[in-house]
Design a protein around this motif. Structure first.
Motif, PDB file in Angstrom:
ATOM      1  N   ALA A   1       0.845  -1.196   0.000  1.00  0.00           N
ATOM      2  CA  ALA A   1       0.000   0.000   0.000  1.00  0.00           C
ATOM      3  C   ALA A   1       0.882   1.249   0.000  1.00  0.00           C
ATOM      4  N   ILE A   2       0.546   2.178  -0.871  1.00  0.00           N
ATOM      5  CA  ILE A   2       1.283   3.445  -0.934  1.00  0.00           C
ATOM      6  C   ILE A   2       0.362   4.550  -0.443  1.00  0.00           C
ATOM      7  N   GLU A   3       0.776   5.228   0.608  1.00  0.00           N
ATOM      8  CA  GLU A   3       0.018   6.321   1.188  1.00  0.00           C
ATOM      9  C   GLU A   3       0.756   7.634   0.936  1.00  0.00           C
ATOM     10  N   ILE A   4       0.006   8.648   0.562  1.00  0.00           N
ATOM     11  CA  ILE A   4       0.602   9.929   0.192  1.00  0.00           C
ATOM     12  C   ILE A   4       0.157  11.002   1.181  1.00  0.00           C
ATOM     13  N   ASP A   5       1.120  11.707   1.723  1.00  0.00           N
ATOM     14  CA  ASP A   5       0.842  12.812   2.647  1.00  0.00           C
ATOM     15  C   ASP A   5       1.002  14.138   1.919  1.00  0.00           C
ATOM     16  N   GLY A   6       0.049  15.022   2.135  1.00  0.00           N
ATOM     17  CA  GLY A   6       0.215  16.386   1.654  1.00  0.00           C
ATOM     18  C   GLY A   6       1.028  17.168   2.658  1.00  0.00           C
ATOM     19  N   TRP A   7       0.960  18.484   2.562  1.00  0.00           N
ATOM     20  CA  TRP A   7       1.687  19.319   3.523  1.00  0.00           C
ATOM     21  C   TRP A   7       0.824  19.709   4.708  1.00  0.00           C
ATOM     22  N   ALA A   8      -0.470  19.864   4.472  1.00  0.00           N
ATOM     23  CA  ALA A   8      -1.318  20.404   5.532  1.00  0.00           C
ATOM     24  C   ALA A   8      -1.309  19.532   6.774  1.00  0.00           C
ATOM     25  N   PHE A   9      -1.030  18.227   6.594  1.00  0.00           N
ATOM     26  CA  PHE A   9      -1.082  17.323   7.750  1.00  0.00           C
ATOM     27  C   PHE A   9      -0.051  17.684   8.815  1.00  0.00           C
ATOM     28  N   HIS A  10       1.001  18.429   8.422  1.00  0.00           N
ATOM     29  CA  HIS A  10       2.047  18.782   9.386  1.00  0.00           C
ATOM     30  C   HIS A  10       1.470  19.582  10.558  1.00  0.00           C
ATOM     31  N   SER A  11       0.481  20.426  10.260  1.00  0.00           N
ATOM     32  CA  SER A  11      -0.055  21.301  11.300  1.00  0.00           C
ATOM     33  C   SER A  11      -1.476  20.927  11.709  1.00  0.00           C
ATOM     34  N   ASP A  12      -1.930  19.751  11.338  1.00  0.00           N
ATOM     35  CA  ASP A  12      -3.280  19.324  11.654  1.00  0.00           C
ATOM     36  C   ASP A  12      -3.210  18.052  12.500  1.00  0.00           C
ATOM     37  N   PRO A  13      -3.278  18.177  13.812  1.00  0.00           N
ATOM     38  CA  PRO A  13      -3.128  17.009  14.693  1.00  0.00           C
ATOM     39  C   PRO A  13      -4.146  15.909  14.414  1.00  0.00           C
ATOM     40  N   GLU A  14      -5.403  16.271  14.134  1.00  0.00           N
ATOM     41  CA  GLU A  14      -6.430  15.262  13.897  1.00  0.00           C
ATOM     42  C   GLU A  14      -6.138  14.486  12.614  1.00  0.00           C
ATOM     43  N   LYS A  15      -5.671  15.183  11.581  1.00  0.00           N
ATOM     44  CA  LYS A  15      -5.306  14.514  10.333  1.00  0.00           C
ATOM     45  C   LYS A  15      -4.151  13.550  10.579  1.00  0.00           C
ATOM     46  N   PHE A  16      -3.204  13.968  11.377  1.00  0.00           N
ATOM     47  CA  PHE A  16      -2.059  13.119  11.711  1.00  0.00           C
ATOM     48  C   PHE A  16      -2.525  11.846  12.398  1.00  0.00           C
ATOM     49  N   ARG A  17      -3.425  11.984  13.376  1.00  0.00           N
ATOM     50  CA  ARG A  17      -3.917  10.815  14.111  1.00  0.00           C
ATOM     51  C   ARG A  17      -4.728   9.902  13.194  1.00  0.00           C
ATOM     52  N   SER A  18      -5.531  10.495  12.338  1.00  0.00           N
ATOM     53  CA  SER A  18      -6.338   9.700  11.417  1.00  0.00           C
ATOM     54  C   SER A  18      -5.455   8.886  10.476  1.00  0.00           C
ATOM     55  N   ASP A  19      -4.412   9.504   9.957  1.00  0.00           N
ATOM     56  CA  ASP A  19      -3.494   8.783   9.070  1.00  0.00           C
ATOM     57  C   ASP A  19      -2.823   7.624   9.786  1.00  0.00           C
ATOM     58  N   ARG A  20      -2.476   7.831  11.037  1.00  0.00           N
ATOM     59  CA  ARG A  20      -1.812   6.770  11.788  1.00  0.00           C
ATOM     60  C   ARG A  20      -2.774   5.618  12.092  1.00  0.00           C
ATOM     61  N   ARG A  21      -4.044   5.931  12.366  1.00  0.00           N
ATOM     62  CA  ARG A  21      -5.023   4.863  12.588  1.00  0.00           C
ATOM     63  C   ARG A  21      -5.190   4.033  11.317  1.00  0.00           C
ATOM     64  N   ARG A  22      -5.264   4.710  10.194  1.00  0.00           N
ATOM     65  CA  ARG A  22      -5.410   3.996   8.923  1.00  0.00           C
ATOM     66  C   ARG A  22      -4.185   3.128   8.650  1.00  0.00           C
ATOM     67  N   GLN A  23      -3.003   3.668   8.895  1.00  0.00           N
ATOM     68  CA  GLN A  23      -1.786   2.891   8.670  1.00  0.00           C
ATOM     69  C   GLN A  23      -1.747   1.665   9.568  1.00  0.00           C
ATOM     70  N   ASN A  24      -2.086   1.812  10.827  1.00  0.00           N
ATOM     71  CA  ASN A  24      -2.086   0.674  11.750  1.00  0.00           C
ATOM     72  C   ASN A  24      -3.063  -0.409  11.297  1.00  0.00           C
ATOM     73  N   TYR A  25      -4.234   0.025  10.809  1.00  0.00           N
ATOM     74  CA  TYR A  25      -5.223  -0.943  10.316  1.00  0.00           C
ATOM     75  C   TYR A  25      -4.646  -1.737   9.148  1.00  0.00           C
ATOM     76  N   LEU A  26      -3.989  -1.049   8.218  1.00  0.00           N
ATOM     77  CA  LEU A  26      -3.448  -1.725   7.042  1.00  0.00           C
ATOM     78  C   LEU A  26      -2.355  -2.717   7.427  1.00  0.00           C
ATOM     79  N   ILE A  27      -1.486  -2.323   8.335  1.00  0.00           N
ATOM     80  CA  ILE A  27      -0.400  -3.207   8.752  1.00  0.00           C
ATOM     81  C   ILE A  27      -0.941  -4.450   9.456  1.00  0.00           C
TER      82      ILE A  27
END
Length: 286
Positions: free
Chosen positions: A228-254
């Motif tokens: 799976a290839i996941e792509i991060d934009g730039w806005a996630f750097h300053s958006d804590p909720e987006k950061f947490r959401s991405d990590r939940r999705r990554q953990n699910y995939l793994i």
């Protein structure tokens, strides 16, 4: 007083500063004639008892264009610690009605800047950080990495947009606009488009874009290989909720057997060969 001024100003001094320190114009001329001071530009001198550093070079270049001149572009970025290496050519912004010869090692931009787009840093007038980031990111040798680093370092995207909009029509403005749109909300979709194009050019097959996986959608997936290839934009750097959401999705995939590769907008736009190489290594190992 003179020694302290020279120490703070990298060995560079103007005629007005010398006079304020108690030296006459004749005294300055004698120092130049004796070789103790070097004339860098009209009314700007370097005290030649120390190395002529990059800081001295940029300071003398800016001061050589008068009191209203400001370092801009990559020169301002380096001065403010946004880049590691000083540019060989010093970009200088001066008011439209100013005069002055072109000099070797300098690139002059004639425009009128708002007071909010100027600041003083270590005794030198430079473009303020938001405008510096927006402009330096579009210069050859600068690139998207400057804006990426600034966003990660806490520069508000709103301030970058405001600096851009105050200075529309300048050199590099269209490129800056594209970068800002990417940083705002389009980086992920634009990066996906570029990655798909790179995969096709590289002749890599077996992938699907926007592939469903449980409650999530994988940006680019190799379903048969579980990559799976996941792509991060730039806005996630300053958006804590987006950061947490991405990590939940990554953990699910793994947990569900996917090998996850993460790339940023910067990775895909600035280092596409590296991205393709990493993907090749991952799919060949499955």
């Amino acid at each position: 007083m003179l020694d302290d001024l020279l120490r703070r100003h990298d060995g560079v001094i103007t005629l007005d500063q010398a006079k304020a320190s108690g030296l006459s114009a004749d005294s300055v001329q004698r120092l130049v004639a004796s070789g103790h001071w070097r004339r860098c530009a009209r009314g700007v001198y370097f005290v030649d008892d120390r190395p002529f550093t990059d800081a001295a070079r940029i300071r003398s270049a800016v001061w050589g264009y008068g009191k209203q001149a400001a370092a801009s572009g990559l020169a301002a970025a380096w001065w403010q610690g946004l880049t590691r290496f000083a540019p060989e050519v010093t970009e200088i912004t001066v008011p439209r009605n100013s005069h002055g010869r072109r000099r070797a090692g300098c690139r002059v931009r004639r425009r009128d800047l708002a007071p909010t787009d100027l600041t003083s840093c270590r005794g030198l007038c430079v473009t303020a950080r938001p405008l510096t980031v927006v402009e330096a990111a579009t210069r050859p040798g600068g690139g998207a990495a400057i804006m990426d680093a600034a966003l990660q370092g806490g520069s508000p995207l709103r301030e970058l947009w405001q600096a851009h909009l105050r200075n529309k029509g300048r050199y590099g403005s269209p490129s800056a606009r594209r970068l800002l749109f990417a940083a705002q909300d389009g980086a992920r979709s634009e990066a996906e488009r570029l990655l798909v194009k790179a995969l096709r050019v590289a002749g890599i097959t077996g992938w699907l874009a926007n592939h469903p996986a449980g409650p999530y959608v994988i940006d680019v997936a190799f379903p048969d290989l579980g990559v799976a290839i996941e792509i991060d934009g730039w806005a996630f750097h300053s958006d804590p909720e987006k950061f947490r959401s991405d990590r939940r999705r990554q953990n699910y995939l793994i947990v569900n057997g996917w090998q996850v590769l993460r790339f940023t907008w910067l990775d895909i736009t600035a280092y596409p060969e590296r991205v393709i190489g990493t993907i090749r290594s991952a799919i060949s190992a499955r």
